[in-house]
Write a protein that holds these residues in place. Structure first.
Motif, short mmCIF file in Angstrom:
data_model
loop_
_atom_site.label_atom_id
_atom_site.label_comp_id
_atom_site.label_asym_id
_atom_site.label_seq_id
_atom_site.Cartn_x
_atom_site.Cartn_y
_atom_site.Cartn_z
N VAL A 67 32.37 -9.45 59.51
CA VAL A 67 32.48 -9.08 58.10
C VAL A 67 31.11 -9.16 57.42
CG1 VAL A 67 33.50 -9.72 55.88
CG2 VAL A 67 34.90 -9.72 57.95
N ALA A 68 30.23 -10.04 57.91
CA ALA A 68 28.90 -10.17 57.32
C ALA A 68 28.16 -8.84 57.35
CB ALA A 68 28.09 -11.24 58.07
N ASN A 69 28.23 -8.13 58.48
CA ASN A 69 27.55 -6.83 58.58
C ASN A 69 28.18 -5.82 57.62
OD1 ASN A 69 25.90 -7.82 60.61
ND2 ASN A 69 27.27 -7.14 62.25
N GLN A 70 29.49 -5.85 57.54
CA GLN A 70 30.18 -4.92 56.63
C GLN A 70 29.77 -5.17 55.19
OE1 GLN A 70 34.48 -5.02 57.00
NE2 GLN A 70 34.75 -4.41 54.86
N ILE A 71 29.71 -6.45 54.79
CA ILE A 71 29.35 -6.79 53.42
C ILE A 71 27.93 -6.36 53.10
CG2 ILE A 71 28.87 -8.73 51.88
CD1 ILE A 71 31.30 -10.13 53.03
N GLU A 72 27.00 -6.63 54.01
CA GLU A 72 25.60 -6.30 53.73
C GLU A 72 25.40 -4.79 53.65
OE1 GLU A 72 23.05 -8.44 56.37
OE2 GLU A 72 23.83 -10.40 55.73
N ASN A 73 26.14 -4.04 54.47
CA ASN A 73 26.06 -2.58 54.35
C ASN A 73 26.58 -2.10 53.00
OD1 ASN A 73 24.98 -2.22 56.90
ND2 ASN A 73 26.98 -2.00 57.90
N GLN A 74 27.67 -2.70 52.55
CA GLN A 74 28.23 -2.32 51.26
C GLN A 74 27.30 -2.70 50.11
OE1 GLN A 74 32.34 -4.12 52.25
NE2 GLN A 74 32.82 -2.54 50.77
N LEU A 75 26.69 -3.87 50.23
CA LEU A 75 25.80 -4.33 49.16
C LEU A 75 24.65 -3.37 48.94
CD1 LEU A 75 25.58 -8.18 49.83
CD2 LEU A 75 26.61 -7.06 47.85
N ASN A 76 24.20 -2.74 50.00
CA ASN A 76 23.03 -1.88 49.89
C ASN A 76 23.38 -0.40 49.74
OD1 ASN A 76 20.91 -3.98 50.30
ND2 ASN A 76 21.97 -4.23 52.25
N THR A 77 24.68 -0.10 49.65
CA THR A 77 25.08 1.29 49.48
C THR A 77 26.07 1.49 48.33
OG1 THR A 77 26.86 1.03 51.12
CG2 THR A 77 24.73 1.84 51.92
N SER A 78 26.79 0.43 47.96
CA SER A 78 27.84 0.57 46.96
C SER A 78 27.27 0.61 45.55
CB SER A 78 28.83 -0.60 47.07
OG SER A 78 29.73 -0.59 45.98
N GLU A 80 29.29 -0.14 43.07
CA GLU A 80 30.12 -1.10 42.36
C GLU A 80 29.69 -2.54 42.60
OE1 GLU A 80 32.67 -0.48 40.25
OE2 GLU A 80 32.23 1.66 40.41
N GLY A 81 28.96 -2.78 43.68
CA GLY A 81 28.59 -4.14 44.03
C GLY A 81 29.76 -4.91 44.62
N LEU A 82 29.57 -6.20 44.87
CA LEU A 82 30.58 -7.05 45.46
C LEU A 82 30.56 -8.42 44.79
CD1 LEU A 82 30.08 -6.40 49.30
CD2 LEU A 82 31.91 -5.47 47.86
N THR A 83 31.70 -9.10 44.86
CA THR A 83 31.78 -10.49 44.44
C THR A 83 32.37 -11.30 45.59
OG1 THR A 83 32.13 -9.86 42.13
CG2 THR A 83 32.74 -12.10 42.75
N LYS A 119 33.89 -5.36 43.80
CA LYS A 119 33.24 -5.06 42.54
C LYS A 119 32.42 -6.27 42.11
CE LYS A 119 34.16 -3.48 37.81
NZ LYS A 119 35.19 -3.08 36.82
N TYR A 120 31.30 -6.02 41.46
CA TYR A 120 30.45 -7.11 40.98
C TYR A 120 31.01 -7.67 39.67
CZ TYR A 120 26.52 -9.39 38.63
OH TYR A 120 25.74 -10.28 37.96
N TYR A 121 31.22 -9.00 39.66
CA TYR A 121 31.69 -9.68 38.45
C TYR A 121 30.75 -10.83 38.11
CZ TYR A 121 36.27 -7.37 38.98
OH TYR A 121 37.28 -6.45 39.09
N PHE A 174 23.39 -8.24 40.06
CA PHE A 174 23.87 -7.04 40.74
C PHE A 174 22.93 -6.73 41.91
CE2 PHE A 174 24.35 -2.54 41.52
CZ PHE A 174 25.74 -2.38 41.46
N PRO A 175 23.50 -6.42 43.08
CA PRO A 175 24.88 -6.01 43.36
C PRO A 175 25.78 -7.14 43.88
CG PRO A 175 23.51 -5.48 45.24
CD PRO A 175 22.60 -6.10 44.22
N LEU A 176 25.33 -8.38 43.82
CA LEU A 176 26.12 -9.46 44.41
C LEU A 176 26.36 -10.59 43.43
CD1 LEU A 176 27.49 -10.89 46.84
CD2 LEU A 176 25.22 -11.80 47.44
N GLY A 177 27.64 -10.90 43.22
CA GLY A 177 28.03 -12.13 42.56
C GLY A 177 28.54 -13.08 43.62
#
Length: 252
Positions: A67-78, A80-83, A119-121, A174-177
């Motif tokens: 999941v770490a790889n999935q999250i880091e890919n999303q952080l740098n492409t999304s 909306e960001g992530l929390t 989503k980033y919160y 942003f993009p990470l909370g």
């Protein structure tokens, strides 16, 4: 004097040119070049957690499930960001023995993704969100959610099984909370009460129809069932009849 002035100027100009030629390479060599623009920085979730300490178990799960790889890919492409809500090592230690090891690979992935919202919160945003807040964990019934409550600067998160306070913002940009939680967020879908197993159908029992034999024997004669007294009456009647016949024979 008028004739010597142009010559002096020529000499001075020549000397200046020579000095410039001599100094220019040296000057250029010592002039620092402008720094190249820095590439856009990438966000390394596990690196942030490792730097802050006390998240070894969560890092291990992020790595094991990929999941770490999935999250880091999303952080740098999304856009909306992530929390991410990161349980401490103590949070995992307080779980019942075998709570994590007893999960299948898919269930471990679901557990980790339950700590991630797509989503980033900011913390202040979590006070006014509409519950439940969608996570990246999902099952046959769709995405699983978290509920947030609180007031002032205190924010609580609940899963339906556990409720804990969000104590520390490890990153709030942003993009990470990224927020610390002191309990593992256990989804009801994995750790809730299981519905009771359906009872097996009752075994078929033999037919209860009685095989009672109907008594078809003829009704007893009036003399039956009278015992010894009935037999004596019959015997006296026969004797009396024979005696009367004998008396009639003698008289005739």
């Amino acid at each position: 004097m008028a004739a010597s002035t142009p010559l002096s100027l020529i000499i001075l100009v020549t000397l200046n040119i020579q000095l410039l030629l001599l100094l220019s390479p040296h000057t250029r060599a010592q002039t620092p070049s402008a720094p190249a623009p820095a590439p856009a920085g990438t966000v390394n979730l596990t690196g942030i957690l490792d730097k802050n300490g006390q998240y070894t178990t969560f890092i291990g799960l992020l790595t094991e499930t990929q999941v770490a790889n999935q999250i880091e890919n999303q952080l740098n492409t999304s856009s909306e960001g992530l929390t991410v809500f990161a349980p401490t090592d103590n949070a995992f230690n307080n779980l019942k023995s075998g709570a994590i090891n007893g999960l299948s690979t898919q269930e471990k992935v679901q557990l980790v993704l339950y700590h991630v919202s797509p989503k980033y919160y900011r913390l202040v945003d979590l006070l006014t969100v509409t519950n439940p807040v969608r996570t990246q964990a999902a099952g046959n019934d769709g995405n699983w959610g978290l509920n947030f409550t609180g007031h002032g600067n205190q924010v609580n998160v609940t899963t339906g099984i556990v409720t804990t306070q969000i104590n520390n913002a490890l990153r709030q940009q942003f993009p990470l909370g990224l927020y610390q939680v002191d309990m593992v967020l256990l989804p009801e879908e994995l750790f809730g009460a299981k519905p009771p197993a359906s009872a097996p159908p009752p075994a078929k029992t033999p037919s209860t129809t009685s095989n009672t034999t109907t008594n078809t024997s003829a009704p007893a004669s009036p003399t039956e069932g009278t015992g010894a007294s009935g037999r004596n009456v019959v015997g006296w009647g026969l004797s009396l009849g024979l005696g009367m016949l004998c008396m009639q024979g003698a008289l005739s």
